[in-house]
Design a protein around this motif. Structure first.
Motif, PDB file in Angstrom:
ATOM      1  N   ALA A   1       2.265  -8.241  33.749  1.00  0.00           N
ATOM      2  CA  ALA A   1       3.309  -7.222  33.908  1.00  0.00           C
ATOM      3  C   ALA A   1       3.296  -6.248  32.739  1.00  0.00           C
ATOM      4  O   ALA A   1       3.428  -5.033  32.934  1.00  0.00           O
ATOM      5  CB  ALA A   1       4.672  -7.883  34.041  1.00  0.00           C
TER       6      ALA A   1
ATOM      7  N   TRP B   1       4.092 -13.941  42.038  1.00  0.00           N
ATOM      8  CA  TRP B   1       5.054 -14.960  42.451  1.00  0.00           C
ATOM      9  C   TRP B   1       4.500 -15.789  43.607  1.00  0.00           C
ATOM     10  O   TRP B   1       4.607 -17.007  43.616  1.00  0.00           O
ATOM     11  CB  TRP B   1       6.375 -14.292  42.844  1.00  0.00           C
ATOM     12  CG  TRP B   1       7.347 -15.241  43.468  1.00  0.00           C
ATOM     13  CD1 TRP B   1       8.110 -16.175  42.837  1.00  0.00           C
ATOM     14  CD2 TRP B   1       7.633 -15.350  44.859  1.00  0.00           C
ATOM     15  NE1 TRP B   1       8.861 -16.864  43.754  1.00  0.00           N
ATOM     16  CE2 TRP B   1       8.592 -16.380  45.013  1.00  0.00           C
ATOM     17  CE3 TRP B   1       7.182 -14.678  45.986  1.00  0.00           C
ATOM     18  CZ2 TRP B   1       9.088 -16.740  46.241  1.00  0.00           C
ATOM     19  CZ3 TRP B   1       7.690 -15.041  47.219  1.00  0.00           C
ATOM     20  CH2 TRP B   1       8.630 -16.071  47.327  1.00  0.00           C
TER      21      TRP B   1
ATOM     22  N   LYS C   1       3.222  -6.037  41.958  1.00  0.00           N
ATOM     23  CA  LYS C   1       2.542  -6.955  41.040  1.00  0.00           C
ATOM     24  C   LYS C   1       3.296  -8.284  40.905  1.00  0.00           C
ATOM     25  O   LYS C   1       2.704  -9.344  41.085  1.00  0.00           O
ATOM     26  CB  LYS C   1       2.368  -6.272  39.692  1.00  0.00           C
ATOM     27  CG  LYS C   1       1.387  -6.964  38.792  1.00  0.00           C
ATOM     28  CD  LYS C   1       1.174  -6.206  37.516  1.00  0.00           C
ATOM     29  CE  LYS C   1       0.377  -4.959  37.584  1.00  0.00           C
ATOM     30  NZ  LYS C   1       0.466  -3.918  38.448  1.00  0.00           N
ATOM     31  N   PRO C   2       4.610  -8.282  40.614  1.00  0.00           N
ATOM     32  CA  PRO C   2       5.305  -9.573  40.537  1.00  0.00           C
ATOM     33  C   PRO C   2       5.358 -10.304  41.879  1.00  0.00           C
ATOM     34  O   PRO C   2       5.341 -11.534  41.913  1.00  0.00           O
ATOM     35  CB  PRO C   2       6.718  -9.222  40.078  1.00  0.00           C
ATOM     36  CG  PRO C   2       6.714  -7.813  39.725  1.00  0.00           C
ATOM     37  CD  PRO C   2       5.455  -7.192  40.202  1.00  0.00           C
TER      38      PRO C   2
ATOM     39  N   PHE D   1       2.001 -14.200  34.167  1.00  0.00           N
ATOM     40  CA  PHE D   1       2.897 -13.268  34.838  1.00  0.00           C
ATOM     41  C   PHE D   1       3.411 -12.211  33.854  1.00  0.00           C
ATOM     42  O   PHE D   1       3.357 -11.016  34.118  1.00  0.00           O
ATOM     43  CB  PHE D   1       4.061 -14.041  35.460  1.00  0.00           C
ATOM     44  CG  PHE D   1       5.054 -13.186  36.159  1.00  0.00           C
ATOM     45  CD1 PHE D   1       4.831 -12.772  37.455  1.00  0.00           C
ATOM     46  CD2 PHE D   1       6.217 -12.792  35.527  1.00  0.00           C
ATOM     47  CE1 PHE D   1       5.754 -11.989  38.112  1.00  0.00           C
ATOM     48  CE2 PHE D   1       7.145 -12.011  36.174  1.00  0.00           C
ATOM     49  CZ  PHE D   1       6.906 -11.600  37.468  1.00  0.00           C
TER      50      PHE D   1
END
Length: 149
Positions: free
Chosen positions: A45, A28, A23-24, A41
């Motif tokens: 998360a 990103w 996911k990050p 973000f």
């Protein structure tokens, strides 16, 4: 019995780690293109952890059933079934991750049921993707698969 519990917990945590790390990475990559900011973000998360832990638990149910069956059946046969399960699971998760990552650039939304409409004509789905991108994503998919498996 302690080994089986450690095994199940490690299966769950490995899957959860995969979901939490992808996911990050996705955010990103697309944050640099202006699609997501820092607030999105952190929000994604936070909300995603609940869903990630649920999906990791779903994928751990089959190994749990095999651990229960190992009380009565020979473990060697169950180990080969489990190995096949992890191979298929790693392949599916890798394909979903890479296809979602690649198609977001074109579709501007995350992978959902829309992909099912393209299953009958994959050439239409790949029409806007270059050969270099296909090679890059297949290479990435192989790397992620090997790492996950």
């Amino acid at each position: 019995m302690k080994k089986q519990i450690v095994f199940l917990v490690s299966c769950y945590l490995t899957l959860l780690l995969f979901f939490v790390l992808t996911k990050p990475l996705f955010l990103w990559y697309y944050m640099e293109k202006g699609a997501y900011g820092v607030q999105e973000f952190l929000r994604v998360a936070g909300y995603g952890l609940k869903l990630d832990s649920t999906v990791a638990a779903y994928f751990t149910v089959f190994p749990l059933l095999l651990v229960i069956l190992s009380v009565w059946w020979h473990r060697k046969g169950l180990n080969s079934i489990l190995q096949g399960y992890w191979m298929v699971t790693a392949f599916l998760l890798t394909v979903i991750f890479c296809v979602d990552f690649a198609l977001y650039d074109y579709w501007k939304f995350r992978l959902d049921a829309t992909v099912l409409f393209y299953l009958d004509s994959p050439t239409n789905a790949l029409a806007s993707v270059t050969t270099g991108q296909i090679v890059l994503w297949v290479g990435l998919a192989v790397g992620v698969f090997l790492l996950l498996y």
